[in-house]
Design a protein around this motif. Structure first.
Motif, PDB file in Angstrom:
ATOM      1  N   LEU A   1       0.988  -0.914  -0.236  1.00 37.57           N
ATOM      2  CA  LEU A   1       0.221   0.031  -0.175  1.00 37.57           C
ATOM      3  C   LEU A   1       0.901   1.323   0.280  1.00 37.57           C
ATOM      4  CD1 LEU A   1      -2.846  -0.785   2.726  1.00 37.57           C
ATOM      5  CD2 LEU A   1      -3.267  -1.505   0.107  1.00 37.57           C
ATOM      6  N   SER A   2       0.161   2.082  -0.884  1.00 41.60           N
ATOM      7  CA  SER A   2       1.278   3.718  -0.984  1.00 41.60           C
ATOM      8  C   SER A   2       0.634   3.941   0.606  1.00 41.60           C
ATOM      9  CB  SER A   2       0.728   4.637  -2.129  1.00 41.60           C
ATOM     10  OG  SER A   2      -0.711   4.363  -1.991  1.00 41.60           O
ATOM     11  N   GLN A   3       2.177   5.348   1.507  1.00 41.65           N
ATOM     12  CA  GLN A   3       1.909   6.500   2.431  1.00 41.65           C
ATOM     13  C   GLN A   3       1.221   7.099   1.344  1.00 41.65           C
ATOM     14  OE1 GLN A   3       4.987   4.741   4.832  1.00 41.65           O
ATOM     15  NE2 GLN A   3       4.597   3.793   5.612  1.00 41.65           N
ATOM     16  N   ALA A   4       0.434   8.086   2.569  1.00 38.89           N
ATOM     17  CA  ALA A   4       0.362   9.469   1.545  1.00 38.89           C
ATOM     18  C   ALA A   4       1.093  10.373   2.576  1.00 38.89           C
ATOM     19  CB  ALA A   4      -1.379   9.726   2.885  1.00 38.89           C
ATOM     20  N   THR A   5       1.197  11.152   1.494  1.00 35.64           N
ATOM     21  CA  THR A   5       2.380  12.462   1.794  1.00 35.64           C
ATOM     22  C   THR A   5       2.266  13.613   1.787  1.00 35.64           C
ATOM     23  OG1 THR A   5       3.480  12.052  -0.372  1.00 35.64           O
ATOM     24  CG2 THR A   5       4.561  10.433   0.548  1.00 35.64           C
ATOM     25  N   THR A   6       2.820  14.587   2.491  1.00 37.63           N
ATOM     26  CA  THR A   6       2.381  16.076   2.368  1.00 37.63           C
ATOM     27  C   THR A   6       2.795  16.873   1.418  1.00 37.63           C
ATOM     28  OG1 THR A   6       4.095  16.371   3.754  1.00 37.63           O
ATOM     29  CG2 THR A   6       1.488  16.370   5.025  1.00 37.63           C
ATOM     30  N   GLU A   7       4.075  16.448   0.539  1.00 42.52           N
ATOM     31  CA  GLU A   7       4.991  16.502  -0.702  1.00 42.52           C
ATOM     32  C   GLU A   7       3.679  17.099  -1.562  1.00 42.52           C
ATOM     33  OE1 GLU A   7       7.788  14.524  -1.922  1.00 42.52           O
ATOM     34  OE2 GLU A   7       8.772  13.962  -0.283  1.00 42.52           O
ATOM     35  N   PRO A   8       4.053  17.846  -2.559  1.00 43.84           N
ATOM     36  CA  PRO A   8       2.821  18.207  -3.661  1.00 43.84           C
ATOM     37  C   PRO A   8       3.413  17.223  -4.409  1.00 43.84           C
ATOM     38  CG  PRO A   8       4.826  20.414  -3.724  1.00 43.84           C
ATOM     39  CD  PRO A   8       5.254  19.245  -2.012  1.00 43.84           C
ATOM     40  N   PRO A   9       2.212  17.222  -5.862  1.00 42.68           N
ATOM     41  CA  PRO A   9       2.244  16.727  -6.784  1.00 42.68           C
ATOM     42  C   PRO A   9       3.632  16.865  -7.449  1.00 42.68           C
ATOM     43  CG  PRO A   9       0.888  17.232  -6.659  1.00 42.68           C
ATOM     44  CD  PRO A   9       1.038  18.485  -5.337  1.00 42.68           C
ATOM     45  N   LYS A  10       4.550  16.153  -8.535  1.00 44.68           N
ATOM     46  CA  LYS A  10       5.673  16.548  -8.846  1.00 44.68           C
ATOM     47  C   LYS A  10       5.603  17.591 -10.419  1.00 44.68           C
ATOM     48  CE  LYS A  10       8.762  13.012  -8.410  1.00 44.68           C
ATOM     49  NZ  LYS A  10       9.404  11.789  -8.292  1.00 44.68           N
ATOM     50  N   LYS A  11       5.835  18.902 -10.684  1.00 46.77           N
ATOM     51  CA  LYS A  11       5.160  19.560 -11.771  1.00 46.77           C
ATOM     52  C   LYS A  11       5.486  18.801 -12.837  1.00 46.77           C
ATOM     53  CE  LYS A  11       6.011  23.673 -13.517  1.00 46.77           C
ATOM     54  NZ  LYS A  11       6.954  25.073 -13.521  1.00 46.77           N
ATOM     55  N   LYS A  12       4.495  18.942 -13.829  1.00 46.85           N
ATOM     56  CA  LYS A  12       4.923  18.160 -14.956  1.00 46.85           C
ATOM     57  C   LYS A  12       6.258  19.363 -16.146  1.00 46.85           C
ATOM     58  CE  LYS A  12       0.648  15.889 -15.789  1.00 46.85           C
ATOM     59  NZ  LYS A  12      -0.731  16.102 -16.808  1.00 46.85           N
ATOM     60  N   PRO A  13       6.326  19.097 -17.180  1.00 48.16           N
ATOM     61  CA  PRO A  13       7.433  19.633 -17.398  1.00 48.16           C
ATOM     62  C   PRO A  13       6.840  20.951 -18.532  1.00 48.16           C
ATOM     63  CG  PRO A  13       7.830  17.847 -18.309  1.00 48.16           C
ATOM     64  CD  PRO A  13       6.691  17.584 -17.490  1.00 48.16           C
ATOM     65  N   ASP A  14       7.048  21.896 -19.135  1.00 51.09           N
ATOM     66  CA  ASP A  14       6.486  22.501 -20.414  1.00 51.09           C
ATOM     67  C   ASP A  14       6.056  22.159 -20.891  1.00 51.09           C
ATOM     68  OD1 ASP A  14       5.866  24.488 -17.806  1.00 51.09           O
ATOM     69  OD2 ASP A  14       7.551  25.839 -18.867  1.00 51.09           O
TER      70      ASP A  14
END
Length: 92
Positions: A1-14
């Motif tokens: 199972l994946s753990q919930a993190t408080t990190e913002p999602p990774k930004k997609k490249p332009d």
């Protein structure tokens, strides 16, 4: 199972557009233009060096041959004409 993190999602490249800076501060459309001019210059140079001929019809080939023959005949006759100073000398 994946753990919930408080990190913002990774930004997609332009997304890549014509205004995207690609290399040495040049935009994509400028790089494509420079490359196209280079390719065109190479093609023109090769065609001039190797004298690429565009396919022609039999009629055009025969007409060109007749034109060359007429030019050769004219040049041969022109050689038999005396120099201009001999023709314009006034006797006496």
């Amino acid at each position: 199972l994946s753990q919930a993190t408080t990190e913002p999602p990774k930004k997609k490249p332009d997304p890549v557009t014509s205004e995207t800076v690609v290399i040495w501060g040049l935009r994509l459309w400028q790089v494509i233009g420079i490359f196209a001019i280079f390719v065109l210059a190479v093609i023109i140079t090769l065609c001039c060096i190797f004298k690429c001929r565009i396919p022609r019809t039999k009629k055009e080939i025969e007409a060109r041959y007749a034109q060359r023959q007429a030019a050769k005949t004219y040049a041969d006759k022109l050689e038999t004409v005396p120099p201009l100073n001999e023709l314009t000398e006034i006797p006496g």
